[in-house]
Design an enzyme around this catalytic site. Sequence first.
Site, PDB file in Angstrom:
ATOM      1  N   ARG A  15       0.821  -1.222   0.000  1.00  0.00           N
ATOM      2  CA  ARG A  15       0.000   0.000   0.000  1.00  0.00           C
ATOM      3  C   ARG A  15       0.848   1.262   0.000  1.00  0.00           C
ATOM      4  NH1 ARG A  15      -3.831  -0.774   4.940  1.00  0.00           N
ATOM      5  NH2 ARG A  15      -4.669   1.241   4.234  1.00  0.00           N
ATOM      6  N   GLN A  75      12.407 -14.746   6.333  1.00  0.00           N
ATOM      7  CA  GLN A  75      11.101 -15.376   6.164  1.00  0.00           C
ATOM      8  C   GLN A  75      10.782 -15.412   4.677  1.00  0.00           C
ATOM      9  OE1 GLN A  75       7.629 -13.206   7.446  1.00  0.00           O
ATOM     10  NE2 GLN A  75       6.446 -15.061   7.851  1.00  0.00           N
ATOM     11  N   ASN A 169      -6.091  -5.096  19.389  1.00  0.00           N
ATOM     12  CA  ASN A 169      -4.785  -5.751  19.422  1.00  0.00           C
ATOM     13  C   ASN A 169      -3.740  -4.931  18.675  1.00  0.00           C
ATOM     14  OD1 ASN A 169      -2.766  -7.755  19.652  1.00  0.00           O
ATOM     15  ND2 ASN A 169      -3.358  -8.612  17.654  1.00  0.00           N
TER      16      ASN A 169
END
Length: 449
Positions: A15, A75, A169
């Site tokens: 984005r 990752q 969260n």
Amino acid sequence: MQVSLIVLAAGLGSRMNSDLPKVLHNLAAVPLLHHALAAGQALSPARTVVVTGYGAEQVAKAAHDFDPDIVTALQDPPQGTAHAVAVTEPLLSDATGAALVLYGDTPFVRPETLEAMLAARSHHDIVFLGFEAADPKGYGRFIVEGTDLRAIVEEKQATDAQRQIRLCNSGVIAAEVQTLLRLAKSVPLRENVSEYYVTDIIDLARSEGLTVGYVTCPEAETLGINTRAQLAAAEAAFQTRKRAEMMEEGVTLISPETTFFARDTYIGRDAVVGPAVIFGPGVTVETGAEIKGFCHLEGCHISRGATVGPFARLRPGAELAEDVHVGNFVEIKNAVLDEGVKVGHLTYLGDAHVGEFTNIGAGTVTCNYDGVMKHRTTIGKNAFIGSDTMLVAPVTVGDNALTASGSVITEDVPEGALALARAKQVNKPGLAVRLMDKLRAIKAAKKGS
């Protein structure tokens, strides 16, 4: 208690519409990643692991620029936050104590908040960081009973009643390091998104009889950066807070809204900063110095009583001693100016050392670059460098020496000597008038043709 930091920084940040990894976009003149690392480093961690993915080499370099002892885990491919935590296991297999999971795109979490999370581990095995959202849309909701966190429900799976919950969260987690790694590796795949969510460790922990709790912080601390607009909002928030801190600590800001600071800018009390001043990384300004308007500073040190500007630029390696004056349209780079030096205007000093109480005339240039290598200029104390002097490095001007205006100095100037290095002036009587008449005739002939 030992602490290990796990900083997740693998995201592409699509984005942002950028080829640059999201965590490397600058906030307060340094990468977003550095803000998260700084918060964690305040806890003196035994080990810091940054999880990289997109742009791994660039992200690793930025991490090592912050601290060479940081290690990185790749990752690849990205498979969610639990997977990101799990890939650090080979680097933390012998770690003990607590682990904190932070995010490279969440720059404002304070060290005090992280300390509160670690303290909460005296009552809970795993602690999540939450916040009361003004608009909770898009966030996972905390389902709590007292101080226990029972679940985190993503908005897509939330009921209408759960969507009304404003306790949300942030993603930041504290837990015993080996427990966290074991649970992260056990998280099941969410088939609908093909990712492993670290929030799913809650169910796994509770099934083992572990307790899960939470602490809260102001929503402003949890601001994550996903778009250019959010980056701009974060910059504005940082600058507003930093300006207030500076003024609270005794710095005068003539026009606070036009002054921009880097993350590590330090300014002593009773310093004065004029309008439209920009501080890059690594700037220290001592008590009582004055930075006048429209200056740009980075990687420099300004001592007490010095004045800079207006319209001056101090680049990395600029060291200004007490009572130095650097005036308008002066640039200083990798140069030391001793006490009382005056550089009034229109001058470049690069790779130089200027002795105390020397005066540098307008238009002086240290010619420090030969096209391949940089060379150094040394000017002694109480010297006078005449206007429009070119100092072709390497060259030394001695104490109490003087250079005549318009000189090109290519050889060392002894102590107390006057150096003149310019061609003898020759006047040609009447030639100016004749030359101009000739040029005007040529111009007129061209117009008539």
